[in-house]
Design an enzyme around this catalytic site. Structure first.
Site, PDB file in Angstrom:
ATOM      1  N   GLU A  47      -1.084 -19.457 -43.132  1.00 29.28           N
ATOM      2  CA  GLU A  47      -0.321 -18.884 -42.021  1.00 29.28           C
ATOM      3  C   GLU A  47       1.132 -18.629 -42.410  1.00 29.28           C
ATOM      4  OE1 GLU A  47      -1.103 -17.447 -39.378  1.00 29.28           O
ATOM      5  OE2 GLU A  47      -3.227 -17.961 -39.365  1.00 29.28           O
ATOM      6  N   TYR A 130       4.500 -19.092 -33.089  1.00 34.11           N
ATOM      7  CA  TYR A 130       3.252 -18.483 -33.518  1.00 34.11           C
ATOM      8  C   TYR A 130       2.470 -19.387 -34.465  1.00 34.11           C
ATOM      9  CZ  TYR A 130      -0.110 -16.093 -36.217  1.00 34.11           C
ATOM     10  OH  TYR A 130      -1.278 -15.819 -36.839  1.00 34.11           O
ATOM     11  N   ASP A 148       0.713 -13.140 -32.212  1.00 33.35           N
ATOM     12  CA  ASP A 148       1.427 -12.398 -33.252  1.00 33.35           C
ATOM     13  C   ASP A 148       1.357 -10.922 -32.890  1.00 33.35           C
ATOM     14  OD1 ASP A 148      -1.141 -11.680 -33.790  1.00 33.35           O
ATOM     15  OD2 ASP A 148      -0.957 -11.864 -35.958  1.00 33.35           O
TER      16      ASP A 148
END
Length: 355
Positions: A47, A130, A148
């Site tokens: 991520e 996020y 996102d």
DNA sequence: GTCCAGGTAG
DNA sequence: CTACCTGGAC
């Protein structure tokens, strides 16, 4: 059934179901995904790498990173130089520093394992809203749907929301919250991601094969390509100018014709200073005054986007008797001249705001 | 060639 | 709000 933005087709349960079914068949095979159980460490690293970076660029970097540091403890024993070297070419190198700092914190405070709640995740360097939501849902099955740009686009299209409108972000977040109840939070998050990447793409979305099209307000209105659009004012470079607004007692405004300029050549403009990167010092305007007179500063500003710049124009004002010299244009005759809209905007604003 | 998106930190 | 970097769009 919940109704958002007049979208009577919105049915969260049904949509989640459809999306999951699509995902079970179409999920992308990615090196940080694991059919049985996702590794929180892998999800975290992926991520972070995926922030501002394409999947294609991340895949090889992710593989070599994990191979070199198979767990957080080992990562915490690395040196920042090694990590930066491994990060080479990915860009945004602060991310590498943040990963290292986080690894140290995780080793020290959490026995080498990522904390399992959103608040603690967000305390780690490099993890914001996020990423915390992504790790929480995908690695720990916490029911959240992180937003996102991809998920934002999907939700915005389904509900016909434009970036331009007020409270766009909070509207999207509210829609996202409706999906928090999912039984498979991680899969739902990833389903949205893959769906945004494969079907609900930024350009040329595949509406004709989209399993969600019957829920999609933008599709029904045939405006998918325009949603969510762009924010009206993006981060553009700023330029400052001072416009000299002169009006006489016949309601005529002083203009001048643009000559040797690249843009707007030959059009009429209000007399003004050149555009500068810095705000103008009002004591340094001598050479730009179109006429000799007293200038009123009514603290009027006009903001306008133009060819890549965000202009902030300050207005100095003067009212005077009839004067022969110069290009005077009657207010009610402005329509018959080639005047860029920016100057019309300025005129409107000045006339409205003058005391 | 130029423009510009995009999470997080500050 | 801007800086951070790169690659994708045009």
């Amino acid at each position: 059934m919940l109704v958002i933005n007049n979208n009577t087709e919105l049915d969260i349960e049904k949509m989640s179901q459809v999306l999951m079914k699509w995902y079970d068949v179409n999920a992308r095979i990615l090196p940080w995904r694991n059919k049985s159980k996702n590794s929180p460490y892998h999800i975290w690293i992926s991520e972070i790498m995926l922030q501002q970076t394409t999947v294609k660029a991340v895949i090889p970097k992710f593989k070599s990173f994990i191979k070199r540091w198979p767990d957080i403890k080992k990562l915490s024993l690395a040196s920042i130089d090694e990590i930066l070297h491994e990060w080479q070419g990915l860009g945004y190198y602060t991310r590498a520093h943040n990963i290292f700092r986080s690894a140290l914190i995780i080793s020290k405070n959490y026995n080498g394992r990522l904390p399992k709640n959103i608040d603690s995740l967000k305390e780690l360097p490099g993890i914001g809203d996020y990423t915390a939501g992504a790790v929480a849902s995908i690695a720990f099955s916490i029911p959240v749907l992180p937003v996102d740009v991809n998920i934002e686009r999907v939700l915005a299209r389904i509900n016909g929301l434009f970036k331009n409108e007020k409270n766009f972000k909070s509207k999207v977040n509210n829609v996202a919250k409706l999906f928090y109840e999912s039984k498979r939070p991680g899969d739902l998050t990833q389903a949205f991601m893959d769906f945004g990447a494969i079907i609900c793409k930024p350009n040329n979305p595949l509406c004709e094969i989209c399993p969600l099209s019957k829920f999609c307000l933008s599709f029904r209105k045939k405006i998918v390509g325009k949603v969510p659009g762009k924010k009206y004012l993006k981060s553009r470079k700023k330029r400052y100018g001072v416009v000299f607004f002169v009006i006489n007692n016949k309601n005529q405004i002083l203009f001048r014709k643009r000559k040797n300029s690249k843009i707007l050549r030959g059009m009429m403009e209000l007399p003004m200073t050149p555009l500068s990167k810095h705000k103008w010092n009002l004591n340094s305007l001598d050479q730009y005054y179109p006429i000799k007179c007293e200038w009123e500063d009514n603290n009027i500003f006009v903001k306008a986007p133009i060819s890549g710049f965000q202009l902030e124009i300050k207005i100095l004002f003067s009212r005077m008797g009839i004067q022969e010299n110069g290009e005077w244009v009657a207010l009610d005759n402005i329509g018959s001249y080639a005047i860029p809209s920016i100057f019309k905007k300025i005129i409107n604003k000045v006339l409205k705001e003058l005391p």
